[in-house]
Design an enzyme around this catalytic site. Structure first.
Site, short mmCIF file in Angstrom:
data_model
loop_
_atom_site.label_atom_id
_atom_site.label_comp_id
_atom_site.label_asym_id
_atom_site.label_seq_id
_atom_site.Cartn_x
_atom_site.Cartn_y
_atom_site.Cartn_z
CB ILE A 146 -0.94 0.02 1.22
CG1 ILE A 146 -1.91 -1.18 1.17
CG2 ILE A 146 -1.72 1.33 1.29
CD1 ILE A 146 -2.79 -1.28 2.40
N GLY A 149 7.28 4.19 4.19
CA GLY A 149 7.85 5.39 4.78
C GLY A 149 9.23 5.10 5.30
N GLY A 150 9.76 6.00 6.11
CA GLY A 150 11.11 5.84 6.60
C GLY A 150 11.26 4.72 7.62
CG MET A 151 10.12 5.08 11.10
SD MET A 151 9.30 5.60 12.60
CE MET A 151 9.69 4.19 13.66
CB VAL A 179 1.38 0.05 5.14
CG1 VAL A 179 -0.04 -0.44 5.45
CG2 VAL A 179 1.92 0.89 6.29
CE LYS A 217 4.63 1.70 9.94
NZ LYS A 217 4.38 3.06 10.43
CG ASP A 267 6.28 12.54 10.62
OD1 ASP A 267 6.49 13.66 10.10
OD2 ASP A 267 6.43 11.47 10.01
#
Length: 274
Positions: free
Chosen positions: A30, A33-35, A38, A53, A136
């Site tokens: 989907i 991101g940086g972490m 998903v 995730k 964030d």
């Protein structure tokens, strides 16, 4: 020599999580991101679609953080665990809708945009009441559902100092509720174009000086509510003409009735004088 596209494809393939030890079936990616990444997945036990995730880097207590925040504006967590490769994963509700930036691009009315913003603020204020700061907040991390739902996502960097995206990151030394107030001010700017009172509200919320911002998200929400109710906002000093215009808009029905009454009375006076 391996091209960039081939290298990127190989990297993504090697990142695909092995869910054989879980009761989830991977369907599609989907977003990332940086972490972490998903995925859309299927819960084979309950036969339902979920968002799964997989956390690649950073703190792994995001599912615990979300589980402690039960609110209509926060995505519920169903399950969490650890993959064979050591990465943490968690399953949550799969949201049908669009990101806030995509919602804004559809040019909804200003009242509709502000109602969405109020829901965002309500979810963040709830988290603050539980001692959690997002750190964030940005349109990319906010989802609008197909039936009016609004969800604040990606709490993985909650309470981490110096976290966040540059435009929405406050110049604060440590995360506090005012850190999120700053980001909310920038998000309010993104809802534009804004009338002057709302532009002043956004500017106050996103001040570089934490003491100059609203003391809480609830104070920011109260300003939005005053604007929607046709009342003056504390962040903007309006002139006499603006005050009269605002009063006329807020009381247009009453003024219309009064004008109709005076017109009828004047007409009757003319009739009886004859």
């Amino acid at each position: 020599m391996i091209g960039d596209r081939v290298f990127e494809h190989l990297r993504r393939v090697t990142e695909i999580p092995d869910l054989s030890g879980t009761h989830y079936e991977l369907l599609a990616e989907i977003g990332r991101g940086g972490m972490g990444v998903v995925y859309r997945a299927r819960d084979t036990r309950l036969d339902r679609l979920v968002a799964l995730k997989v956390i690649d880097a950073g703190p792994v207590d995001e599912p615990r953080t979300l589980a402690a925040l039960e609110h209509a504006g926060l995505v519920p967590v169903y399950d969490c665990g650890t993959l064979d490769d050591g990465r943490t994963y968690y399953a949550m509700r799969l949201i049908a809708g669009q990101r806030l930036d995509d919602y804004i691009s559809g040019k909804p009315s200003l009242p509709a945009r502000l109602r969405v913003f109020e829901k965002i603020c309500d979810a963040v204020a709830f988290a603050h009441d539980r001692g959690i700061v997002h750190c964030d907040l940005k349109p990319h991390n906010i989802m609008t559902g197909d039936f009016g739902e609004v969800f604040v996502m990606d709490w993985g960097v909650a309470n981490l100092p110096h976290a966040g995206t540059p435009r929405y990151r406050a110049p604060d030394e440590a995360p506090t509720p005012q850190t999120d107030v700053f980001a909310l001010g920038r998000i309010l700017e993104d809802l534009g174009p804004l009338p002057r009172p709302l532009a002043a509200v956004a500017a106050r919320a996103s001040s570089d000086d934490p003491a100059a911002r609203y003391a809480s998200v609830n104070e920011l929400t109260a300003e939005i509510a005053r604007f929607l109710d046709g009342l003056p906002v504390a962040a903007y000093r309006e002139g006499p003409l603006e005050a009269m215009t605002r009063f006329a808009r807020r009381n247009h029905v009453l003024l219309l009735l009064l004008a109709t009454y005076l017109l009828v009375k004047f007409a009757l006076l003319l009739i009886f004088r004859r």
